[in-house]
Scaffold this motif. Sequence first.
Motif, PDB file in Angstrom:
ATOM      1  N   ILE A 192       4.939   2.146   9.039  1.00  0.00           N
ATOM      2  CA  ILE A 192       5.823   1.931   7.679  1.00  0.00           C
ATOM      3  C   ILE A 192       5.088   2.761   6.705  1.00  0.00           C
ATOM      4  N   LYS A 193       5.624   3.536   6.114  1.00  0.00           N
ATOM      5  CA  LYS A 193       4.766   4.536   4.931  1.00  0.00           C
ATOM      6  C   LYS A 193       4.672   3.620   3.562  1.00  0.00           C
ATOM      7  N   LYS A 194       3.663   3.532   3.068  1.00  0.00           N
ATOM      8  CA  LYS A 194       3.508   3.200   1.624  1.00  0.00           C
ATOM      9  C   LYS A 194       4.101   4.167   0.798  1.00  0.00           C
TER      10      LYS A 194
ATOM     11  N   CYS B  29      -2.907  -8.821   3.159  1.00  0.00           N
ATOM     12  CA  CYS B  29      -3.085  -8.058   1.797  1.00  0.00           C
ATOM     13  C   CYS B  29      -2.150  -8.815   0.457  1.00  0.00           C
ATOM     14  N   ASN B  30      -0.949  -8.995   0.707  1.00  0.00           N
ATOM     15  CA  ASN B  30      -0.004  -9.833  -0.100  1.00  0.00           C
ATOM     16  C   ASN B  30      -0.119  -9.074  -1.398  1.00  0.00           C
TER      17      ASN B  30
ATOM     18  N   SER C 219       2.948  -2.686  -3.967  1.00  0.00           N
ATOM     19  CA  SER C 219       3.755  -1.622  -3.392  1.00  0.00           C
ATOM     20  C   SER C 219       4.471  -2.261  -2.255  1.00  0.00           C
ATOM     21  N   ASN C 220       5.196  -1.474  -1.388  1.00  0.00           N
ATOM     22  CA  ASN C 220       6.315  -1.878  -0.487  1.00  0.00           C
ATOM     23  C   ASN C 220       5.493  -2.736   0.699  1.00  0.00           C
ATOM     24  N   THR C 221       4.553  -1.996   1.052  1.00  0.00           N
ATOM     25  CA  THR C 221       3.648  -2.259   2.127  1.00  0.00           C
ATOM     26  C   THR C 221       2.934  -3.681   1.996  1.00  0.00           C
ATOM     27  N   GLY C 222       2.410  -3.598   0.727  1.00  0.00           N
ATOM     28  CA  GLY C 222       1.665  -4.817   0.243  1.00  0.00           C
ATOM     29  C   GLY C 222       2.579  -6.134   0.157  1.00  0.00           C
ATOM     30  N   SER C 223       3.623  -5.843  -0.470  1.00  0.00           N
ATOM     31  CA  SER C 223       4.754  -7.076  -0.221  1.00  0.00           C
ATOM     32  C   SER C 223       5.112  -7.296   0.966  1.00  0.00           C
ATOM     33  N   LEU C 224       5.243  -6.385   2.161  1.00  0.00           N
ATOM     34  CA  LEU C 224       5.694  -6.530   3.243  1.00  0.00           C
ATOM     35  C   LEU C 224       4.613  -7.528   3.972  1.00  0.00           C
TER      36      LEU C 224
ATOM     37  N   SER D  40       7.555  -2.341  -5.100  1.00  0.00           N
ATOM     38  CA  SER D  40       7.403  -3.587  -4.625  1.00  0.00           C
ATOM     39  C   SER D  40       8.395  -4.014  -3.766  1.00  0.00           C
ATOM     40  N   LEU D  41       9.613  -3.761  -4.054  1.00  0.00           N
ATOM     41  CA  LEU D  41      10.935  -4.096  -3.483  1.00  0.00           C
ATOM     42  C   LEU D  41      11.488  -3.036  -2.391  1.00  0.00           C
ATOM     43  N   GLN D  42      10.852  -2.078  -2.403  1.00  0.00           N
ATOM     44  CA  GLN D  42      11.303  -0.966  -1.643  1.00  0.00           C
ATOM     45  C   GLN D  42      11.165  -1.147  -0.332  1.00  0.00           C
TER      46      GLN D  42
END
Length: 131
Positions: free
Chosen positions: A98-100, A14-15, A19-24, A106-108
Amino acid sequence: MEKIITPRIGLLACNSGASNTGSLTGVAALEIVKEFDDVGILSLPSLANNVPRQVAITKRLQHIIVIDGCKNACAKKVMEKLNIKYDTYLNIEKDIGIKKIGPFSSLQYSQDDVERVKNEIKKLIEQINKR
């Protein structure tokens, strides 16, 4: 100029840095590529826009792992829209828990979160390599 070698396994992450999960998904995928010579990252924006060269490259890959960050499953939907088959799917919100957090988070995420996602991707790579 370096010769580009097509990887055996492509990661479609996804990248989304929104959001945090997208960043991950993106951070973990980049770290995986550093560890595995036969794994590369596909371009979600070019596939979403049906760029012919990128679609053709993706269809030629031996194996594809799709990685989404949340229930929206954007990467998976792009592959389905293009009718491109993939080997396996990982949704880090659903499958890892891992909750969105939401927009602008982004950095959380923690390094522990990155390691958890990487470990799940490694398991999928191992499953593919055992075939």
